[in-house]
Design an enzyme around this catalytic site. Structure first.
Site, PDB file in Angstrom:
ATOM      1  CG  HIS A   1     -21.407   4.120  -1.010  1.00 24.19           C
ATOM      2  ND1 HIS A   1     -21.831   3.143  -0.318  1.00 24.19           N
ATOM      3  CD2 HIS A   1     -20.219   3.615  -0.638  1.00 24.19           C
ATOM      4  CE1 HIS A   1     -21.489   3.391   1.414  1.00 24.19           C
ATOM      5  NE2 HIS A   1     -20.025   3.764   0.966  1.00 24.19           N
TER       6      HIS A   1
ATOM      7  CB  CYS B   1     -17.129  49.398  29.569  1.00 22.26           C
ATOM      8  SG  CYS B   1     -15.688  49.715  28.089  1.00 22.26           S
TER       9      CYS B   1
ATOM     10  CB  CYS C   1       0.382  32.041  27.216  1.00 22.92           C
ATOM     11  SG  CYS C   1       0.742  33.942  26.527  1.00 22.92           S
TER      12      CYS C   1
ATOM     13  CB  CYS D   1      -5.492  46.135  31.211  1.00 23.69           C
ATOM     14  SG  CYS D   1      -3.723  46.772  30.619  1.00 23.69           S
TER      15      CYS D   1
ATOM     16  CG  HIS E   1      -1.225  47.154  28.235  1.00 23.56           C
ATOM     17  ND1 HIS E   1      -1.340  48.281  28.854  1.00 23.56           N
ATOM     18  CD2 HIS E   1       0.431  47.567  27.997  1.00 23.56           C
ATOM     19  CE1 HIS E   1      -0.638  49.300  28.900  1.00 23.56           C
ATOM     20  NE2 HIS E   1       0.145  48.899  28.336  1.00 23.56           N
TER      21      HIS E   1
ATOM     22  CB  CYS F   1      -2.773  35.827  25.758  1.00 29.07           C
ATOM     23  SG  CYS F   1      -1.409  36.209  24.414  1.00 29.07           S
TER      24      CYS F   1
ATOM     25  CB  CYS G   1     -24.223   4.547   2.818  1.00 30.14           C
ATOM     26  SG  CYS G   1     -24.879   4.577   1.192  1.00 30.14           S
TER      27      CYS G   1
ATOM     28  CG  HIS H   1       2.128  36.162  24.183  1.00 31.92           C
ATOM     29  ND1 HIS H   1       1.345  35.473  23.875  1.00 31.92           N
ATOM     30  CD2 HIS H   1       3.683  36.581  23.083  1.00 31.92           C
ATOM     31  CE1 HIS H   1       1.990  35.793  21.926  1.00 31.92           C
ATOM     32  NE2 HIS H   1       2.434  36.070  21.676  1.00 31.92           N
TER      33      HIS H   1
END
Length: 539
Positions: free
Chosen positions: A493, A46, A6, A59, A82, A95, A201, A8
């Site tokens: 086929h 959260c 990465c 973050c 971010h 990321c 087949c 970043h």
């Protein structure tokens, strides 16, 4: 993400970034002490919805916790720019620019060091002189069962199973082993022809598609199947052996006689040397594999709605059917599991265009149908359009308490990891039997968002906008196999195009395998189209 890693992470690696990262691991990820566990339990919620679960991420640039499942951490990343966040359960770093979890050697080393510290705080015996590191302790012949060790999995100190790492001795053996296989961009391991055993087949083309299904390959090559049947009658055992044959490196064509015998035994309608339908074989094979698999609870997997076998994990989706009463507009909703989606084609006896009453045949959603080719998206639009059931198919409305005319609409409630689309090229009716050769254009990448039940609800609420969202790739798929049929209904086929690497395609014609171009694949007629999800979420 590029092979170099990465690009970043460099924006994060400034000033005291190592100390800051260690602090995050100590306080919010690997909670070794009682104090840090209490702090994590109180603070790790959260910041948008207040939830404790839903895969919380933090973050890395600011102290901000948000859930991954509801995309709250994505919204924060987008608004604040971010780009990096850390999974507070597993410690992985995500990321948002690469749209993937990333590997960085320095960050990985910090994570391991802090996890070891947390382990030692929890289990003093890990400091025993006979064991110099946690890895040595876990490499006993009888692996530690972390499900029965709450001090590990219930206290927030990391994964249930430690990551395997080679010892110095193992590294030396790997370096000096001349037969060690190196996977390169033009590697042909996994490519192997199949001998046609007499009109087989139809079986060979499906086997090629299944053996190149990534998650199915990973399952069988990691020896995950624990059989409780007689091995000579278990189709899953035979598939496991088949994967070993395909990825052994042998180049001579394989003779799948045991597979054919088991198919004849468990799917008797396919027995014999007559020509068979590849789609019919696919469904029969998935059904037998599903029945021979076991779920996590050790019970027979007989209910497709409540099964955790590998077949259902990969191939099962949920199809939502909404039946709307034309009088009271009450909606009756049912959700059924599916392994594939069968799509009608223009040229069949079933009316195809227009998609809606009064629709313009020449232009629909900016696409021309009078002169241009029909696309897979067209077929999916038709599949998910509202259908008037008519007076001959009235349903008893629970709101009106009487039989009323209604409309029915199908949408996707849950998408499978592998989506298989069956283009209905073989038409069987009382009056005619024929093959429909209409060309259908299909893409290398497919976005199923417009056909989701959630998209329908958003449209009804006036919220849905068909825009490209950089952080929402849940419904995007990539093509990895195409089964084609050449010939007529009476004599034909089957062949398969399979993707070996990202842009390398091969044509499998029984025992013969040849290199193919992307143009060859996209110009083919198409009978069964196999798409794999581009991004997978932890559950």
């Amino acid at each position: 993400m590029s092979p170099a890693g990465c690009p970043h992470v460099n924006s994060f690696k400034v000033d005291n970034w190592k100390q800051n990262l260690r602090l995050i691991y100590q306080c919010f990820v690997w909670s070794g002490s009682a104090e840090t566990r209490k702090r994590k339990a109180k603070s790790c919620i959260c910041h948008m919805c207040g939830a404790h679960l839903n895969r919380l991420h933090s973050c890395l640039y600011c102290v901000f916790f948000a859930c991954f499942s509801k995309k709250h951490i994505h919204e924060h990343a987008k608004s604040k720019r971010h780009n990096l966040a850390i999974d507070l359960l597993y410690g992985g770093i995500y990321c948002f620019m690469c749209q993937d979890y990333i590997y960085d050697k320095e960050m990985e080393q910090i994570a391991k060091e802090e996890q070891r510290k947390a382990w030692k705080m929890q289990v003093p015996s890990l400091d025993h002189p006979a064991s110099t590191s946690p890895e040595v302790k876990f490499k006993s012949k009888t692996p530690m069962n972390f499900e029965k060790a709450p001090s590990f999995c219930a206290t927030g100190i990391g994964e249930k199973y430690s990551t395997w790492e080679p010892t110095k001795r193992e590294l030396e053996l790997l370096r000096h082993n001349p037969k060690r296989r190196r996977i390169t961009s033009n590697c042909t391991i996994g490519l192997r022809g199949l001998i046609n055993l007499g009109n087989t087949c139809f079986m060979n083309c499906i086997v090629q598609a299944l053996t190149h299904t990534p998650l199915l390959r990973d399952f069988f090559l990691s020896d995950r199947h624990k059989c409780e049947m007689q091995s000579n009658s278990c189709l899953v055992c035979e598939m496991s052996q088949l994967f070993q044959e395909f990825y052994s490196g042998h180049r001579s064509p394989h003779i799948p006689f045991r597979l054919l015998h088991l198919v004849w035994t468990h799917a008797r309608h396919l027995a014999g040397y007559e020509q068979q339908d590849a789609h019919e074989f696919l469904i029969a094979a998935l059904d037998v594999l599903h029945r021979h698999c076991k779920d996590d609870n050790g019970k027979k997997a007989n209910n497709p709605n409540h099964c955790n076998c590998i077949i259902d994990q990969i191939f099962t989706g949920g199809l939502q059917s909404d039946v709307t009463c034309q009088v009271c507009h009450g909606v009756s909703t049912t959700i059924d599991p599916f392994w594939d989606i069968s799509l009608d084609l223009p040229g069949s006896s079933t009316p195809f265009w227009p998609l809606s009453p009064g629709g313009d045949v020449t232009a629909l959603n900016g696409e021309s149908h009078a002169t241009g080719a029909t696309t897979l998206m067209d077929c999916l639009r038709r599949f998910t359009r509202p259908e008037h059931l008519g007076s001959s198919a009235k349903i008893k409305c629970s709101g009106c308490h009487s039989y009323q005319e209604s409309t029915k609409q199908l949408t996707m409630k849950k998408l499978p990891i592998v989506a298989c689309f069956h283009l209905k090229r073989f038409e069987h009716s009382a009056k005619l039997r024929r093959k429909i050769t209409t060309y259908v254009s299909f893409p290398l990448e497919l976005d199923m968002t417009p056909f989701m039940a959630s998209s329908k609800e958003s449209r009804m609420n006036g919220q849905y906008q068909q825009t490209v969202e950089a952080f929402n790739n849940d419904n995007k798929y990539s093509l990895f196999a195409v089964v084609n049929h050449q010939g007529t209904l009476e004599s034909g086929h089957y062949t398969t195009f399979i993707r070996q690497h990202k842009d390398q395609w091969f044509k499998c014609d029984d025992a013969i395998i040849t290199k193919a171009s992307i143009k060859d694949v996209l110009d083919s007629e198409g009978y069964l189209l196999f798409y794999h999800k581009q991004f997978l979420e932890y559950e």
